[in-house]
Motif scaffolding. Sequence first.
Motif, PDB file in Angstrom:
ATOM      1  N   PRO A 132      -1.685  19.151   2.101  1.00  0.00           N
ATOM      2  CA  PRO A 132      -0.638  19.772   2.928  1.00  0.00           C
ATOM      3  C   PRO A 132       0.642  18.930   2.966  1.00  0.00           C
ATOM      4  CG  PRO A 132      -2.380  18.847   4.304  1.00  0.00           C
ATOM      5  CD  PRO A 132      -2.888  18.800   2.902  1.00  0.00           C
ATOM      6  N   TYR A 133       0.533  17.656   2.607  1.00  0.00           N
ATOM      7  CA  TYR A 133       1.712  16.783   2.607  1.00  0.00           C
ATOM      8  C   TYR A 133       2.709  17.226   1.543  1.00  0.00           C
ATOM      9  CZ  TYR A 133       4.458  12.470   2.663  1.00  0.00           C
ATOM     10  OH  TYR A 133       5.476  11.554   2.757  1.00  0.00           O
ATOM     11  N   GLY A 134       2.223  17.449   0.335  1.00  0.00           N
ATOM     12  CA  GLY A 134       3.026  18.050  -0.718  1.00  0.00           C
ATOM     13  C   GLY A 134       4.187  17.238  -1.249  1.00  0.00           C
ATOM     14  N   LYS A 135       4.185  15.920  -1.018  1.00  0.00           N
ATOM     15  CA  LYS A 135       5.284  15.085  -1.494  1.00  0.00           C
ATOM     16  C   LYS A 135       4.749  13.956  -2.374  1.00  0.00           C
ATOM     17  CE  LYS A 135       7.803  15.853   2.838  1.00  0.00           C
ATOM     18  NZ  LYS A 135       8.355  15.205   4.060  1.00  0.00           N
ATOM     19  N   ASP A 136       5.594  13.506  -3.291  1.00  0.00           N
ATOM     20  CA  ASP A 136       5.229  12.464  -4.243  1.00  0.00           C
ATOM     21  C   ASP A 136       5.547  11.093  -3.640  1.00  0.00           C
ATOM     22  OD1 ASP A 136       4.995  10.699  -6.383  1.00  0.00           O
ATOM     23  OD2 ASP A 136       5.764  12.134  -7.855  1.00  0.00           O
ATOM     24  N   VAL A 137       4.518  10.414  -3.105  1.00  0.00           N
ATOM     25  CA  VAL A 137       4.757   9.117  -2.466  1.00  0.00           C
ATOM     26  C   VAL A 137       5.109   8.049  -3.496  1.00  0.00           C
ATOM     27  CG1 VAL A 137       3.255   9.653  -0.513  1.00  0.00           C
ATOM     28  CG2 VAL A 137       2.317   8.443  -2.478  1.00  0.00           C
ATOM     29  N   ILE A 138       4.594   8.193  -4.715  1.00  0.00           N
ATOM     30  CA  ILE A 138       4.915   7.228  -5.767  1.00  0.00           C
ATOM     31  C   ILE A 138       6.409   7.283  -6.090  1.00  0.00           C
ATOM     32  CG2 ILE A 138       4.542   6.638  -8.195  1.00  0.00           C
ATOM     33  CD1 ILE A 138       2.208   5.842  -6.454  1.00  0.00           C
ATOM     34  N   LYS A 139       6.958   8.488  -6.138  1.00  0.00           N
ATOM     35  CA  LYS A 139       8.382   8.638  -6.416  1.00  0.00           C
ATOM     36  C   LYS A 139       9.220   7.986  -5.314  1.00  0.00           C
ATOM     37  CE  LYS A 139      11.976  12.100  -7.287  1.00  0.00           C
ATOM     38  NZ  LYS A 139      12.299  13.546  -7.377  1.00  0.00           N
ATOM     39  N   ALA A 140       8.847   8.253  -4.066  1.00  0.00           N
ATOM     40  CA  ALA A 140       9.595   7.688  -2.940  1.00  0.00           C
ATOM     41  C   ALA A 140       9.519   6.160  -2.952  1.00  0.00           C
ATOM     42  CB  ALA A 140       9.049   8.233  -1.625  1.00  0.00           C
ATOM     43  N   LEU A 141       8.341   5.632  -3.248  1.00  0.00           N
ATOM     44  CA  LEU A 141       8.161   4.182  -3.255  1.00  0.00           C
ATOM     45  C   LEU A 141       8.916   3.546  -4.422  1.00  0.00           C
ATOM     46  CD1 LEU A 141       6.641   2.113  -1.513  1.00  0.00           C
ATOM     47  CD2 LEU A 141       4.780   2.213  -3.181  1.00  0.00           C
TER      48      LEU A 141
END
Length: 592
Positions: A132-141
């Motif tokens: 449900p989060y649906g976001k790329d944490v690797i990209k943000a980091l």
Amino acid sequence: MKKILILIALLIGIKDYARAQSVSQNERMQWWRDAHFGMFIHWGLYAKPAGEWKGKEIEGIGEWIMKRAQIPAVEYRQLAKEFNPVKFNAHDFVTTAKNAGMKYITITSKHHDGFAMFKSDASDYNIVDATPYGKDVIKALAEECHKQGLRICFYYSQSRDWNELNGLDNDWDFPKERNFQKYLDEKVKPQLTELLTNYGPVGLIWFDTPMSITKEQAQSLKDLVRKLQPECIISGRLGGGVETDYMSTGDNVIPATVVPGDWEVPATLNNTWGFKKNDHHWKSPVDLTRLLFDITAKGGNYLLNVGPTAEGLIPQESVDILAKVGDWMKTNSESIYGALPNPFNVEFKWGNITQKSGKLYLGIFDWPSGDFYLEGLENKVNKVYLLSDANQTPLPFKSIYNKKLKHHTLKIELPDAAPDEAVSVVVLEIKGKAKVEHEICQSVDGSVLLHGAMADARKGGKPYDLKFTARGGGADWKDENVNLTWNFKVEEPGQYKIDLVSTETGSHGNPLWQGGHKVKIQTSGQSVEFVVKDDFSEYNQRTQYWKKIHTDGGIINLKKAGEYTLSLEPQMLSDGNLGFTFQSISLIPVNH
């Protein structure tokens, strides 16, 4: 037309090969060699159960819960529907690392459970498509690391994959026969390609647990990394016997001496890597600061792990502990960044040494109550001061040379109180490249230290590779036919007490040690036999990471000044898996 396409493909391949070869090994490794300190992040679906499954606490490290609890893949996948780390903030993650003095971040892009923490077209079992989060944490980091000047690096489990039919190691709900090559071609290589093309410059790829990967398969992964990002470093656990850019020690394993080449210690802040809600066994900031200095002094890097929660927060205990390490780094980072290893090769009772051109940094863990002596340094010393002293106020010192032993001693008058609880750094400005004695000589206090890593190890008269670590010297010593020999010099004849030190070898919160070994020490026509202490309740504890068990081995008589040879020979080693965790022998004068 077909011939033209083939020619174009060949030309592209040649260009990629030439590009990969254009980066020298020194150029690739320099930033990493200078850094010495990085953050490991183990984060994935395993943070959701946090060490428990169906109301039962599961033993072992948090990220292995799927295997430890034998959770069917179809059940484990349901965790993705609940994984919603809405409190994740890339800025906070990177700032925590930066404030600690860390220079790079290595995050689990895909761990053994097969779940990707990034958007992947190769598998929809990823944080963008399956949660449900649906976001790329690797990209943000990655973007935040680039912004704040840290290197972003990716851990990737190349062999184990408990979610895939053809990945390795899920033997509880997949058939034994599998097509591992198909898994490499259809998931691993496409995902590595995504990681190396979608997130900007990548510092390194951290492979892990190679298992049965072949040389050809491992080489193909190395070639892929070199093709896509020639400057990207490849860690030491690729497998298949393929040469990589640096070596990883065992988890939480600290070598006993300086180790040549490039290497790194992956280590935990508590007993787990992935988050476990009931693991509160935090290492102290003092421990961690000393370990950072010690590892740097031995020539390595320290990759220290945090395990974020399912909400996306680094535990506050981790943040607070790292902040205190960072406070030390703000004053003392000169002794870490770009530092070279200890020219003496082994650690001292009081701490360790790093160096740069024209400088030695004495990291003192245990502040002396009286005079301080550095023995065996041959260089002329021009100035001595505390690194924490912004004015570099000179400390009084005196160089002493013993002609009989050909032994150099530097006496330094230190302040009564230690400048820092963890590591107080004393700087020596010296003339020329550091030059030290390699003979073992009697110290000013009259003692003789015979460190296991300085011994000549032999079996049947032939050299034997007996491995030593700072935490468990000779932890693999299980063969009674292996013996150690030292040569040393003494100036003061007399009676000497034998103090034999063995150590704890525990990791991940499991203290491991066994005594009861029968040993014989021989020197100068004398022979002493005794049993190594078998009582773990009594040991000298500097911190939880330096546990030493002392055994009184009796008395020997060194009748005259001069050179001696001493041997340590096991007579009977206790049964068990640990072996004889020997570290050192100290000869302590009875009447000094």
